[in-house]
Scaffold this active site. Structure first.
Site, mmCIF file in Angstrom:
data_model
loop_
_atom_site.group_PDB
_atom_site.id
_atom_site.type_symbol
_atom_site.label_atom_id
_atom_site.label_comp_id
_atom_site.label_asym_id
_atom_site.label_seq_id
_atom_site.Cartn_x
_atom_site.Cartn_y
_atom_site.Cartn_z
ATOM 1 N N LYS A 154 0.858 -1.192 0.000
ATOM 2 C CA LYS A 154 0.000 0.000 0.000
ATOM 3 C C LYS A 154 0.898 1.246 0.000
ATOM 4 O O LYS A 154 1.986 1.152 0.590
ATOM 5 C CB LYS A 154 -0.912 0.005 1.236
ATOM 6 C CG LYS A 154 -1.771 -1.225 1.415
ATOM 7 C CD LYS A 154 -2.988 -1.255 0.521
ATOM 8 C CE LYS A 154 -3.785 -2.533 0.719
ATOM 9 N NZ LYS A 154 -4.977 -2.612 -0.164
ATOM 10 N N LYS A 156 -2.130 1.244 -2.859
ATOM 11 C CA LYS A 156 -2.414 0.264 -3.909
ATOM 12 C C LYS A 156 -1.541 0.512 -5.132
ATOM 13 O O LYS A 156 -0.939 -0.398 -5.679
ATOM 14 C CB LYS A 156 -3.880 0.333 -4.320
ATOM 15 C CG LYS A 156 -4.852 -0.103 -3.254
ATOM 16 C CD LYS A 156 -6.292 -0.011 -3.767
ATOM 17 C CE LYS A 156 -7.252 -0.645 -2.819
ATOM 18 N NZ LYS A 156 -7.918 -1.829 -3.367
ATOM 19 N N LYS A 180 2.182 -9.187 -1.737
ATOM 20 C CA LYS A 180 1.533 -9.227 -3.032
ATOM 21 C C LYS A 180 1.217 -7.844 -3.573
ATOM 22 O O LYS A 180 1.127 -6.876 -2.824
ATOM 23 C CB LYS A 180 0.227 -10.037 -2.972
ATOM 24 C CG LYS A 180 -0.876 -9.424 -2.127
ATOM 25 C CD LYS A 180 -2.123 -10.280 -2.081
ATOM 26 C CE LYS A 180 -3.047 -10.081 -3.233
ATOM 27 N NZ LYS A 180 -3.600 -8.710 -3.310
ATOM 28 N N ASP A 182 -1.366 -5.185 -5.325
ATOM 29 C CA ASP A 182 -2.794 -4.973 -5.143
ATOM 30 C C ASP A 182 -3.517 -5.294 -6.459
ATOM 31 O O ASP A 182 -2.892 -5.402 -7.511
ATOM 32 C CB ASP A 182 -3.082 -3.535 -4.706
ATOM 33 C CG ASP A 182 -4.068 -3.525 -3.547
ATOM 34 O OD1 ASP A 182 -3.891 -2.732 -2.611
ATOM 35 O OD2 ASP A 182 -4.998 -4.373 -3.591
ATOM 36 N N GLU A 183 -4.838 -5.460 -6.383
ATOM 37 C CA GLU A 183 -5.593 -5.923 -7.544
ATOM 38 C C GLU A 183 -5.548 -4.950 -8.708
ATOM 39 O O GLU A 183 -5.786 -5.328 -9.864
ATOM 40 C CB GLU A 183 -7.046 -6.224 -7.158
ATOM 41 C CG GLU A 183 -7.908 -5.029 -6.832
ATOM 42 C CD GLU A 183 -7.724 -4.514 -5.423
ATOM 43 O OE1 GLU A 183 -8.289 -3.466 -5.080
ATOM 44 O OE2 GLU A 183 -6.950 -5.147 -4.660
ATOM 45 N N HIS A 272 -7.341 -13.434 -7.029
ATOM 46 C CA HIS A 272 -8.006 -12.295 -6.392
ATOM 47 C C HIS A 272 -9.389 -12.179 -7.031
ATOM 48 O O HIS A 272 -9.541 -12.328 -8.231
ATOM 49 C CB HIS A 272 -7.214 -11.002 -6.616
ATOM 50 C CG HIS A 272 -7.663 -9.880 -5.732
ATOM 51 N ND1 HIS A 272 -8.879 -9.259 -5.875
ATOM 52 C CD2 HIS A 272 -7.062 -9.305 -4.671
ATOM 53 C CE1 HIS A 272 -9.014 -8.331 -4.931
ATOM 54 N NE2 HIS A 272 -7.918 -8.331 -4.182
ATOM 55 N N LYS A 312 -13.245 -5.909 6.828
ATOM 56 C CA LYS A 312 -14.034 -4.806 6.244
ATOM 57 C C LYS A 312 -14.989 -5.251 5.150
ATOM 58 O O LYS A 312 -15.888 -4.487 4.776
ATOM 59 C CB LYS A 312 -13.073 -3.733 5.692
ATOM 60 C CG LYS A 312 -12.353 -4.126 4.409
ATOM 61 C CD LYS A 312 -11.413 -3.022 3.911
ATOM 62 C CE LYS A 312 -10.787 -3.408 2.586
ATOM 63 N NZ LYS A 312 -9.727 -2.455 2.139
ATOM 64 N N GLY A 357 -9.222 -5.334 5.655
ATOM 65 C CA GLY A 357 -9.547 -4.673 6.920
ATOM 66 C C GLY A 357 -9.027 -5.399 8.139
ATOM 67 O O GLY A 357 -9.557 -5.228 9.243
HETATM 68 C C1 CAP Z 1 -7.045 -5.569 1.386
HETATM 69 C C2 CAP Z 1 -7.160 -5.503 -0.144
HETATM 70 C C3 CAP Z 1 -7.831 -6.718 -0.798
HETATM 71 C C4 CAP Z 1 -9.161 -7.107 -0.258
HETATM 72 C C5 CAP Z 1 -10.011 -7.888 -1.244
HETATM 73 C C6 CAP Z 1 -7.903 -4.261 -0.534
HETATM 74 O O1 CAP Z 1 -6.390 -4.438 1.865
HETATM 75 O O2 CAP Z 1 -5.884 -5.387 -0.726
HETATM 76 O O3 CAP Z 1 -7.927 -6.393 -2.155
HETATM 77 O O4 CAP Z 1 -8.961 -7.901 0.855
HETATM 78 O O5 CAP Z 1 -11.211 -8.288 -0.654
HETATM 79 O O6 CAP Z 1 -7.493 -3.696 -1.564
HETATM 80 O O7 CAP Z 1 -8.879 -3.906 0.075
HETATM 81 P P1 CAP Z 1 -6.487 -4.062 3.426
HETATM 82 P P2 CAP Z 1 -11.619 -9.844 -0.553
HETATM 83 O O8 CAP Z 1 -5.839 -5.170 4.198
HETATM 84 O O9 CAP Z 1 -5.741 -2.775 3.532
HETATM 85 O O10 CAP Z 1 -7.916 -3.931 3.761
HETATM 86 O O11 CAP Z 1 -10.465 -10.500 0.150
HETATM 87 O O12 CAP Z 1 -12.872 -9.838 0.238
HETATM 88 O O13 CAP Z 1 -11.788 -10.315 -1.922
HETATM 89 MG MG MG Z 2 -6.481 -5.088 -2.652
#
Ligand code: CAP
Ligand code: MG
Length: 427
Positions: A154, A156, A180, A182-183, A272, A312, A357
């Site tokens: 982060k 992202k 990893k 981020d998406e 993801h 979250k 979260g």
């Molecule tokens: C978490 C995260 C992930 C989510 C995806 C985000 O970051 O990198 O993409 O967990 O959700 O971008 O929110 P934080 P899920 O740890 O800062 O929240 O796992 O429900 O698919």
């Molecule tokens: Mg993410």
């Protein structure tokens, strides 16, 4: 024109070769009853259309018509059995175009949700499933008992390649196993894919030598298919052992192709699910995350985000637990509300990922609810630590050590400053 096909047959006994779909159905006011709605769903998802057609023969009808064999007017749940002849077994896009295609748009229904799909042996056997499975990942990472611990870099996007690699180094040095992308981080003007891989794997090797621990980097290779293959090759040729793919946005067909392409490259695929909630969140319309997770086990993802219960993102406890059981067990026994019987035959399990979260303070609940055969990921919960990424990583590792040694976080924080600082910030 005589009516050739009757789709509703409540006496029908599904056989082992049938694909079973379980739907939640809310009929529209124009629709007579749930039986009428179920018939229209069975028709539109197989051989029929809105009127009898002269081109339909008794043979086609006999051989291919599905059977609505369960209608519960109390909970609006309908089960339909489809002969396997309706499907091209190893073509997931075709299967979904049938059982999760046009039917969602019909005026005759108000709401339709695919709750679960039971895949027969011929379809299960047509897929590779996960290449590594939980044991394969544990052998690769040499982490045999505890949960795997990871972070997401982060912000992202926004860091350049060197800054990105530095953050990874701090997280690994602090004790995390996995870092990893981020998406939404792929190859940006300020952070080029190839350079990022080079910088990050260089740091990985350094930290592995310093700590003696295995360290994992999961770069996001999401792009158009030809580019995905090039980026996967670049990762493998650079000494990477994992890749990450945004499974929904690349699509089922591309995902099957990626799994085939990576089959003998000895690389773990992290899935993801960004965008899943667009069709999995509404409890009355769309498709369940459980059904999506089953498709990912068939196609062969090694790791899959399935929810945290305590973080979250939306995802009720029972749902997350059922998904994790579905992707890790060999056999599932159905119930008449959320699960169908499923024999996973030779397919390996997927390692579930809890992310979103999470902070070190969630670790006791995470382990209690989800167990140790998990990946726990902390983005904000690592880089948001008052003393930064390195301390954030230490606090996460300390929290897991506390729980695995039967201590409370507060007790362990007495001798572990990073955990103490995390508790103070997030309690
Ligand atoms: C978490 C995260 C992930 C989510 C995806 C985000 O970051 O990198 O993409 O967990 O959700 O971008 O929110 P934080 P899920 O740890 O800062 O929240 O796992 O429900 O698919
Ligand atoms: Mg993410």
């Amino acid at each position: 024109m005589t009516k050739l096909v009757d789709y509703v047959n409540l006496n029908y006994e599904p056989n082992h070769d049938d694909l079973i779909a379980m739907y939640y159905v809310e009929k529209s006011p124009e629709c007579k009853n749930l039986e009428h709605a179920s018939e229209e769903i069975a028709k539109e998802s197989s051989i029929g259309t809105w009127t009898d057609i002269s081109t339909m023969s008794a043979e086609i009808a006999q051989q291919l018509k599905p059977s609505v064999f369960h209608i519960n007017n109390d909970n609006n749940i309908v089960k339909i059995a489809y002969t396997k002849e309706l499907f091209e077994a190893d073509n997931m896009s075709q299967i979904l175009s049938a059982i999760a295609g046009n039917i969602y748009g019909m005026k005759i229904i108000n709401k339709l949700r695919l709750l679960d799909v039971s895949f027969p042996k011929d379809i299960v056997d047509a897929y590779k499933g996960p290449n590594f499975g939980i044991d394969g990942i544990r052998n690769l990472t040499k982490i045999m008992k505890r949960p795997l611990l990871g972070t997401i870099v982060k912000p992202k996007v926004g860091l350049n390649e060197k800054e990105h690699a530095k953050v990874c180094g701090d997280a690994w040095t602090g004790g995390l196993d996995i870092v990893k992308d981020d998406e939404n981080l792929t190859s940006m003007s300020f952070n080029k894919f190839e350079k990022r891989i080079e910088e990050t794997l260089k740091i990985r090797d350094l930290v592995e030598n310093q700590t003696g621990e295995k360290k994992i980097y999961m770069p996001n290779i999401t792009a158009k298919l030809s580019v995905i293959k090039k980026r996967a090759d670049f990762v493998v040729n650079s000494g990477g052992e994992y890749v990450m793919v945004d499974i929904i946005t690349v699509g089922f067909s591309a995902l099957q192709e990626i799994r085939d392409y990576l089959n003998d490259k000895n690389v773990v695929i992290h899935a993801h699910r960004a965008m899943h909630a667009a069709f999995t969140r509404d409890k009355t319309h769309g498709m369940t995350m459980l059904a999506l997770a089953k498709i990912m086990r068939l196609i062969g993802m090694d790791q899959l985000h399935t929810g945290t219960v305590v973080g979250k993102m939306e995802g009720p406890k029972q749902e997350v637990i059922e998904i994790n059981q579905e992707i890790t067990k060999n056999r599932i026994e159905g119930n008449d509300t959320s699960l169908l019987d499923q024999d996973w035959r030779e397919l390996k399990p997927i390692l579930p990922v809890a992310s979103g979260g999470l902070s070190p303070l969630h670790v006791p609940d995470l382990i209690k609810i989800l167990g140790n055969d998990m990946v726990f990921q902390f983005g904000g919960g690592c880089h948001g630590h008052p003393k930064g990424t390195l301390s954030g990583a230490k606090a996460i590792r300390q929290a897991v050590d506390a729980v695995l040694n039967g201590m409370t976080l507060e007790e362990h924080a007495k001798t572990n400053i990073e955990l103490k600082q995390a508790i103070e910030k997030w309690k």
